[in-house]
Enzyme design. Structure first.
Site, PDB file in Angstrom:
ATOM      1  N   PRO A 124      59.451 -60.773 -59.958  1.00 29.27           N
ATOM      2  CA  PRO A 124      60.492 -59.855 -59.478  1.00 29.27           C
ATOM      3  C   PRO A 124      59.934 -58.457 -59.229  1.00 29.27           C
ATOM      4  O   PRO A 124      58.856 -58.132 -59.740  1.00 29.27           O
ATOM      5  CB  PRO A 124      61.493 -59.820 -60.629  1.00 29.27           C
ATOM      6  CG  PRO A 124      61.099 -60.867 -61.582  1.00 29.27           C
ATOM      7  CD  PRO A 124      59.698 -61.246 -61.312  1.00 29.27           C
ATOM      8  N   PRO A 125      60.624 -57.654 -58.450  1.00 21.57           N
ATOM      9  CA  PRO A 125      60.163 -56.301 -58.162  1.00 21.57           C
ATOM     10  C   PRO A 125      60.023 -55.473 -59.444  1.00 21.57           C
ATOM     11  O   PRO A 125      60.820 -55.635 -60.366  1.00 21.57           O
ATOM     12  CB  PRO A 125      61.276 -55.705 -57.298  1.00 21.57           C
ATOM     13  CG  PRO A 125      62.066 -56.850 -56.817  1.00 21.57           C
ATOM     14  CD  PRO A 125      61.898 -57.964 -57.796  1.00 21.57           C
ATOM     15  N   GLY A 126      59.028 -54.642 -59.469  1.00 21.51           N
ATOM     16  CA  GLY A 126      58.896 -53.691 -60.574  1.00 21.51           C
ATOM     17  C   GLY A 126      58.314 -54.247 -61.849  1.00 21.51           C
ATOM     18  O   GLY A 126      58.351 -53.604 -62.884  1.00 21.51           O
ATOM     19  N   GLY A 160      55.132 -54.976 -62.270  1.00 24.44           N
ATOM     20  CA  GLY A 160      53.757 -54.528 -62.473  1.00 24.44           C
ATOM     21  C   GLY A 160      52.720 -55.326 -61.708  1.00 24.44           C
ATOM     22  O   GLY A 160      51.564 -55.367 -62.111  1.00 24.44           O
ATOM     23  N   LYS A 161      53.099 -55.931 -60.599  1.00 22.02           N
ATOM     24  CA  LYS A 161      52.129 -56.705 -59.821  1.00 22.02           C
ATOM     25  C   LYS A 161      51.071 -55.791 -59.210  1.00 22.02           C
ATOM     26  O   LYS A 161      49.871 -56.027 -59.332  1.00 22.02           O
ATOM     27  CB  LYS A 161      52.841 -57.490 -58.701  1.00 22.02           C
ATOM     28  CG  LYS A 161      53.839 -58.483 -59.240  1.00 22.02           C
ATOM     29  CD  LYS A 161      54.504 -59.281 -58.145  1.00 22.02           C
ATOM     30  CE  LYS A 161      55.411 -58.440 -57.266  1.00 22.02           C
ATOM     31  NZ  LYS A 161      56.568 -57.880 -57.974  1.00 22.02           N
ATOM     32  N   THR A 162      51.529 -54.732 -58.568  1.00 22.05           N
ATOM     33  CA  THR A 162      50.594 -53.786 -57.977  1.00 22.05           C
ATOM     34  C   THR A 162      49.703 -53.185 -59.060  1.00 22.05           C
ATOM     35  O   THR A 162      48.487 -53.062 -58.898  1.00 22.05           O
ATOM     36  CB  THR A 162      51.377 -52.674 -57.254  1.00 22.05           C
ATOM     37  OG1 THR A 162      52.316 -53.291 -56.377  1.00 22.05           O
ATOM     38  CG2 THR A 162      50.466 -51.786 -56.469  1.00 22.05           C
ATOM     39  N   GLU A 173      88.602 -51.863 -72.246  1.00 17.30           N
ATOM     40  CA  GLU A 173      87.289 -51.970 -72.897  1.00 17.30           C
ATOM     41  C   GLU A 173      87.421 -52.511 -74.318  1.00 17.30           C
ATOM     42  O   GLU A 173      86.606 -53.315 -74.764  1.00 17.30           O
ATOM     43  CB  GLU A 173      86.576 -50.612 -72.921  1.00 17.30           C
ATOM     44  CG  GLU A 173      86.217 -50.054 -71.537  1.00 17.30           C
ATOM     45  CD  GLU A 173      85.352 -50.996 -70.712  1.00 17.30           C
ATOM     46  OE1 GLU A 173      84.596 -51.795 -71.311  1.00 17.30           O
ATOM     47  OE2 GLU A 173      85.451 -50.963 -69.475  1.00 17.30           O
ATOM     48  N   ASP A 178      84.260 -57.707 -63.700  1.00 18.81           N
ATOM     49  CA  ASP A 178      84.326 -58.726 -64.755  1.00 18.81           C
ATOM     50  C   ASP A 178      84.597 -60.092 -64.144  1.00 18.81           C
ATOM     51  O   ASP A 178      83.972 -61.090 -64.498  1.00 18.81           O
ATOM     52  CB  ASP A 178      85.471 -58.417 -65.730  1.00 18.81           C
ATOM     53  CG  ASP A 178      85.293 -57.080 -66.414  1.00 18.81           C
ATOM     54  OD1 ASP A 178      84.151 -56.623 -66.503  1.00 18.81           O
ATOM     55  OD2 ASP A 178      86.312 -56.512 -66.846  1.00 18.81           O
TER      56      ASP A 178
END
Ligand code: ADP
Ligand code: MG
Ligand code: ZN
Length: 633
Positions: free
Chosen positions: A222-224, A226-228, A443, A519
């Site tokens: 998934p994006p973000g 840490g692949k790069t 809530e 919800d």
């Protein structure tokens, strides 16, 4: 050679080139100097002639201008003026004062050509020739340690082969300073990459045995996550150059450019081997070619070039191609066969320990108060990616600055989790008291249903402070520890909790509001996944009715069943959600008094911690519920 040095010598070069040009144009070719010609009126010209100052006159019949020279000893001054029409006296006047005069032929093309050549061609020649020379010199001096691009010859224009060069950023591995220590919580991925690092460090050891190292590895996740970062770390660990290009950069306007870039990229890489070529977001070029209607010639050519380069390079030298994508299923099969990206390295969302480690890495960069508990933050952020966590730390630091402190404290961190997950607190939304009351009950409804069920995570916070994301409040539940499996019971409980908000509105106000839309969406999603993906419904049992798409981008499932079945699925989903709704209503009816008490408390305080909530709920005043045994606290 580093950037700054490069820039400095480039500046020096420009200055020298300009100086040389000025010198040449002034001393060697005085006839083309025109900076010293002064323009004057015709009357001044006449009076100067009469005063005997003028020595020479030249009439240009083409432009109807007169140039005249006045000599004063050694000094010589050239003037120019426009010929006055029909001045028949001029010749007589000039003869009277003994002035040399002449007229030139209007056709000047020969001279003009020379003039153009000298004034435009020469500087260009100096520029490019000089640049080329300088480039050669620098290269020799540096022992060819930098790519020849964008400097000297390429400077000041696209002249010498600047066009078609890929804008590959080469960063020398060591200079990025990224190592595996900077990547937390991706131990499996790191393990798979260790072999590549060792190969890059010592290609000979492998080739001596006859082992063939993987040419390419594909980082998927998934994006973000840490692949790069991982790819850079591999280069850093191995201490080899790192060539990075993004898939989208390949796809450009002009057909053929993409393929040229690929070729150039690999040419540069083979000069610098061993090295790493990193293709980020490879799905931009590597999409399956038969994708149908919208075929893109440019992309296909680029892809084909990439495929043939990957086959072509001689891997004795040690070039490893890493690529990253979050849509592996859309990649062309040809890219995935052995000899290309045959290794697939999953880079998943971090687990609890991983999240804490990532938080720690980023926390080291900011000044924190003592005794900060990052574990709490890690526990409250399941599903967050490495990039989210880095962002949380940064938000906390920003908040500390905003509040005029020079250290980050725990509260900053807790608040920034809310910001990253739910959006910034919205100050301008002013709820009326009545709305606040409704949101409070809503809530509290969620919270009580959650607390009364075995399978729900404990409440950590309830708030009715509006968020910029549009949420008017939220109830946060945090698991004590990481969960990897969800049981059917838990899934059903979750649906009931999500229905709790609406159930409270119905029970107390006998009314419904739009506040429950999110919800409802989430409850329905869970119910649908239970039926179509997890085989959790009595009706269908263990049959896959859908197929997941875009796993790493959180895409939903695609139904793979007949239309009739789809209708039955809808009915089953509806039944599951309704069941949750009824459960929620039942729980809230049984705990009506606690619901009132907590909702009013929340309305007053706006934010209630999990502890306060449990204290009120379990306070023995005759209304305290019998909590399920497994309920913590
Ligand atoms: P991706 O390429 O997978 O989309 P990036 O490598 O660009 O993600 O990560 C973005 C940022 O998130 C990184 O620069 C880093 O600051 C942070 N990050 C992501 N994963 C990690 C990790 N495992 N350890 C430390 N920082 C991480
Ligand atoms: Mg990336
Ligand atoms: Zn709600």
């Amino acid at each position: 050679m580093n950037d700054q040095k490069k820039r400095r010598s480039m500046l020096l070069y420009v200055i020298v080139a300009l100086a040389v040009y000025l010198f040449l144009s002034r001393s060697l070719f005085p006839q083309i100097r025109n900076a010293t010609i002064t323009t004057v009126d015709y009357s001044r010209f006449l009076s100067d002639v009469e005063a005997g100052k003028v020595d020479e006159v030249e009439l240009n019949t083409g432009s109807n201008t007169i140039r005249f020279v006045e000599k004063d000893g050694e000094d010589e001054q050239i003037y120019e003026t426009t010929l006055f029409p029909n001045d028949t006296q001029l010749v007589t006047l000039l003869r009277e004062h003994n002035v040399d005069f002449s007229a030139d032929i209007p056709d000047q093309s020969g001279e003009l050509w020379l003039y153009m050549l000298l004034s435009y061609g020469l500087p260009l020649l100096i520029f490019f020739g000089g640049g080329w020379l300088l480039n050669r010199m620098l290269k020799k001096q540096m022992g060819d340690d930098s790519p020849s691009m964008n400097f000297g010859g390429g400077f000041g224009g696209f002249g010498m082969g600047g066009l078609g060069r890929s804008n590959v950023k080469e960063v020398k591995g060591e200079e990025t300073g990224v190592t595996f220590h900077d990547v937390a919580g991706q131990d499996e991925a790191k393990d798979s990459l260790v072999e590549i690092v060792s190969f890059l460090k010592n290609p000979d050891k492998y080739t001596a045995i006859g082992a063939r190292c993987p040419r390419g590895a594909l980082l998927v996740g998934p994006p973000g996550t840490g692949k790069t970062l991982l790819a850079r770390a591999v280069a850093g660990e191995a201490g080899v150059p790192f060539f990075q290009i993004s898939g989208s950069e390949f796809v450009e306007m002009f057909v053929g450019r993409g393929a040229a870039k690929v070729r150039d990229l690999f040419r540069q890489a083979s000069e610098k081997a061993p090295c790493i070529v990193f293709i980020d977001e490879i799905d931009a070029v590597g999409k399956r070619r038969d994708a149908g209607l919208t075929s893109n010639d440019e992309r296909e050519q680029t892809l084909n070039q990439l495929l043939s380069e990957m086959d072509g390079f001689d891997n004795q030298k040690g070039i490893v191609v890493l690529a990253a994508t979050n849509r592996p299923e859309s990649l062309d099969q040809a890219l995935l066969r052995p000899g290309r990206f045959d290794r697939r390295i999953p880079v998943e969302l971090p687990d609890l320990a991983g999240r804490e480690a990532i938080l720690k890495i980023h926390a080291d960069d900011v000044r924190m108060e003592r005794g900060i508990d990052l574990g709490v933050i890690a526990r409250s952020t399941p599903g967050a990616s490495g990039a989210d966590l880095a962002n949380i730390i940064n938000e906390a630091a920003l908040r500390a600055v905003r509040n005029g402190r020079n250290r980050v404290n725990q509260e900053d961190l807790v608040e920034s989790v809310d910001v990253v997950i739910a959006g910034e607190k919205k100050k301008s939304t002013v709820l009326s008291e009545h709305e606040k009351e409704i949101v409070s009950y809503h809530e509290t409804g969620h919270a009580i249903v959650a607390a009364m069920q075995k399978g729900s995570a404990p409440i950590t916070k309830i708030t009715i402070v509006p968020r910029t994301s549009g949420a008017l409040g939220f109830t946060m539940q945090v698991d004590e520890d990481e969960r990897f499996l969800t049981t059917r019971r838990e899934a059903k409980d979750k649906i009931a909790v999500l229905c709790g908000g609406r159930a409270a509105e119905e029970l107390i106000f006998d009314e419904m509001t739009t506040g429950a839309s999110n919800d409802i969406e989430r409850a329905t999603q869970i119910a649908r996944a239970m039926v179509t993906q997890y085989g959790m419904s009595e009706k269908f049992g263990m049959v896959a009715l859908g197929q997941q798409r875009n796993r790493y981008l959180g895409g939903g499932a695609e139904l793979t069943c007949s239309e009739g079945t789809a209708q039955e699925i809808d009915a089953e989903v509806q039944r599951l959600v309704e069941e949750g709704h009824q459960t929620a209503l039942k729980i809230l009816k049984e705990n009506r008094f606690k619901l009132h008490e907590i909702a009013h408390y929340l309305q007053r305080k706006e934010t209630v911690t999990g502890e306060e909530f449990m204290n009120i709920l379990t306070r023995d005043d005759g209304f305290a519920p019998k909590l399920a045994a497994a309920q913590p606290q």
